[in-house]
Write an enzyme that holds these catalytic residues in place. Structure first.
Site, PDB file in Angstrom:
ATOM      1  N   CYS A 322       0.881  -1.183   0.000  1.00 56.43           N
ATOM      2  CA  CYS A 322       0.000   0.000   0.000  1.00 56.43           C
ATOM      3  C   CYS A 322       0.913   1.226   0.000  1.00 56.43           C
ATOM      4  CB  CYS A 322      -0.909   0.015   1.219  1.00 56.43           C
ATOM      5  SG  CYS A 322      -1.732  -1.563   1.561  1.00 56.43           S
ATOM      6  N   GLY A 324       1.200   4.331  -1.439  1.00 60.14           N
ATOM      7  CA  GLY A 324       0.968   5.777  -1.497  1.00 60.14           C
ATOM      8  C   GLY A 324       1.046   6.440  -0.137  1.00 60.14           C
ATOM      9  N   GLY A 326       4.230   7.394  -0.875  1.00 58.05           N
ATOM     10  CA  GLY A 326       5.544   7.013  -1.364  1.00 58.05           C
ATOM     11  C   GLY A 326       6.726   7.236  -0.439  1.00 58.05           C
ATOM     12  N   GLY A 327       6.504   7.787   0.744  1.00 60.95           N
ATOM     13  CA  GLY A 327       7.629   8.042   1.638  1.00 60.95           C
ATOM     14  C   GLY A 327       8.337   6.781   2.096  1.00 60.95           C
ATOM     15  N   GLU A 347      -0.066   0.433  -5.392  1.00 63.01           N
ATOM     16  CA  GLU A 347      -1.008   1.396  -4.818  1.00 63.01           C
ATOM     17  C   GLU A 347      -2.327   1.296  -5.572  1.00 63.01           C
ATOM     18  OE1 GLU A 347      -3.260   3.970  -3.045  1.00 63.01           O
ATOM     19  OE2 GLU A 347      -1.300   3.450  -2.216  1.00 63.01           O
ATOM     20  N   ASP A 375      -5.115  -3.613  -6.577  1.00 66.91           N
ATOM     21  CA  ASP A 375      -5.677  -3.895  -5.265  1.00 66.91           C
ATOM     22  C   ASP A 375      -4.744  -4.835  -4.518  1.00 66.91           C
ATOM     23  OD1 ASP A 375      -7.203  -4.697  -3.038  1.00 66.91           O
ATOM     24  OD2 ASP A 375      -9.073  -4.531  -4.164  1.00 66.91           O
ATOM     25  N   CYS A 446      -0.654   3.906  11.194  1.00 71.18           N
ATOM     26  CA  CYS A 446      -0.453   5.184  11.887  1.00 71.18           C
ATOM     27  C   CYS A 446      -1.650   5.405  12.805  1.00 71.18           C
ATOM     28  CB  CYS A 446      -0.305   6.325  10.898  1.00 71.18           C
ATOM     29  SG  CYS A 446       0.273   7.840  11.703  1.00 71.18           S
TER      30      CYS A 446
END
Length: 518
Positions: A322, A324, A326-327, A347, A375, A446
């Site tokens: 997953c 995005g 992109g960090g 993504e 997906d 997060c």
């Protein structure tokens, strides 16, 4: 004999100057407007009072956040550039915008005691004006008279003369008490201690309750909840990541004249003091990026986690499921390049996949195998056992980044959890299918919410007998130690890791490491 009269002589050209009155005195800008009737002849409802651009842009951002579900950090910077707001005015607009969003709950609780009708019944634009005024009075070093008069002017310009009178009356009452007295009032009127903390520290009660449960569930004292909620209201410092192999933290040319301090935990982290990251050469060139230190730690821990022998010790193909925006993918790709491995970044959203591609543009040749739009729930079935390391940075409520995206706390509801946790379980199961026997999966959110972290992992592992838990805490400690850190990172006595803003100075990132055994 010289003319001593206060009136100009008949032949004085000032007599015919429309900018001067009958005595030859220059009219004020407020009284003279070319092609318009004198201001004093206007009805109160027609009067316009200019407010400064900084307050106007803050109001416009709040309206965009409310009406379009936009994020302030994506709306404010381009508006500041478009309206040529710079320097101190830009700083004022930024603090006014983010401070009002963070402390909205506190100000709403105060305003509710002063307004004679339920706040949800007010015009949303009027309510935003009141919040902006309350933050100036109680949360910023703005003189009361300036905060009130400028906010009334904003209300007159954007909401109307009638509501502006209400704004004037309410803000004057707000200013009758200092902040500490208002907080005492809110605490006293709350039904219980947690509700009082939620009001004073500006969080929905359900989030405050979930965070308190997460503290206890991760081996910390539940009484830390006050400190945690307060930490969510402190603007985070800008943290940069120096992508390994692309740029060195000691390369002065890459960092320009930026004022940088080394990170607390990760060797890749740099804290930026008081300048715009966009102006740093290493950022412009994609050699570095803006990334929370907690986000860096969990990524480094995945790269450091031990694989079992399997497949002749292969460690050559990594997956960000997953990816995005992109960090983490960029940090993983940089690490992979140093090991001779390659990264596949997946993504599901096309626009976010483009962000990932941009973040990976500076990677060395061969470091990135592909940026896919697909997906992640399908990848385990499509490519079983194809990867050595897999990152699942799962979509979540974002309760761990409330200091960074303050508007999120007012958008999320408990109902969001059911859909998100179902998706999280499916993504983790897919990742475990996509990793080879002996390979490692990092499950990251997060959010510290127990339903999104410990319970998701437990539910997925109940259905499998081919997975073992690794000591994620040991992996994080190893990363900190290897980076030369002299301070031992405080972690609970668990095999997963939960970081906290009030303890670690990072976002509240969760990390579980899993290794497939067969």
């Amino acid at each position: 004999m010289p003319n001593t009269s206060s009136h100009p002589p008949q032949d004085d050209p000032r007599r015919d100057d429309p900018r001067r009155n009958s005595r030859g005195r220059e009219r004020s800008a407020a009284r003279f407007r070319t092609g318009d009737r004198p201001r004093t002849s206007q009805a109160p409802s027609e009067r316009r009072k200019r407010t400064d651009p900084a307050r106007t842009v803050a109001f416009d951002v709040l309206r965009e956040v409310d009406e379009s579900d936009a994020y302030a950090n994506l709306v404010l910077p381009p508006l500041l550039r478009e309206r040529h707001i710079r320097g101190r005015d830009a700083g004022f607009a930024t603090e006014l915008t983010y401070g009002t969003l963070r402390l909205r709950g506190r100000y709403d609780a105060i305003l509710a005691t002063l307004v004679d009708r339920p706040l949800p019944g007010l015009d949303p634009a009027l309510l935003d004006v009141l919040r902006l005024g309350a933050h100036q009075v109680l949360g910023m070093r703005v003189p009361v008279h300036a905060a009130v008069s400028e906010t009334v002017g904003l209300a007159r310009n954007r909401v109307g003369a009638g509501p502006a009178q209400m704004v004037n009356a309410v803000l004057r009452r707000v200013a009758e008490r200092p902040l500490d007295e208002w907080l005492a009032v809110l605490t006293k009127e709350a039904p219980d201690t947690l509700a009082g903390l939620a009001a004073t520290e500006s969080h929905p009660v359900w989030i405050a309750r979930a965070l308190r449960e997460a503290l206890a569930g991760n081996g910390r004292d539940a009484d830390e909840i006050g400190a945690l909620l307060a930490a969510d209201n402190v603007p985070p410092r800008v943290t940069l990541v120096a992508r390994p192999g692309l740029v060195d933290v000691s390369d002065e040319a890459a960092w320009g004249d930026a004022d940088l301090v080394g990170g607390r935990w990760a060797s890749t982290a740099l804290r930026l003091e008081g300048s715009d990251p966009a102006g740093i050469p290493a950022i412009r060139d994609g050699l570095a990026g803006v990334q929370d230190e907690g986000s860096q730690l969990v990524t480094l821990a995945l790269a450091d986690a031990p694989l079992s022998e399997g497949e002749a010790g292969r460690d050559e193909r990594w997956l960000d499921l997953c990816a995005g925006p992109g960090g983490k993918a960029a940090l993983l790709a940089a690490l992979a390049a140093q090991r001779g491995a390659t990264l596949v970044a997946n993504e599901v959203a096309p626009h976010r996949a483009r962000l990932v591609a941009n973040a990976l543009a500076a990677m060395p040749d061969g470091a990135v195998e592909e940026v896919r739009t697909g997906d992640g729930r399908d990848m385990g079935a499509d490519e079983p056992g194809a990867y050595d390391r897999v990152l699942v940075d799962a979509p979540c409520t974002g309760l761990g980044a409330l200091r960074r995206r303050p508007e999120s706390r007012w958008r999320r509801t408990p109902a969001d959890l059911a859909a998100l946790t179902g998706l999280q379980r499916e993504l983790l199961a897919s990742a475990l299918d996509a990793v080879r026997p002996g390979g490692v999966v990092a499950y990251v959110t997060c959010s510290p919410h127990l339903a999104e972290t410990q319970l998701v992992v437990a539910d997925v592992l109940k259905k499998r007998d081919d997975v073992e838990r690794l000591d994620a805490a040991a992996a994080v400690r190893s990363v900190v130690s290897a980076g030369g850190g002299t301070e031992e990172i405080p972690l609970s006595d668990r095999d997963d890791v939960q970081l906290w803003p009030h303890v670690h100075g990072t976002d509240a990132m969760h990390l579980t490491l899993l290794r497939r055994t067969a």
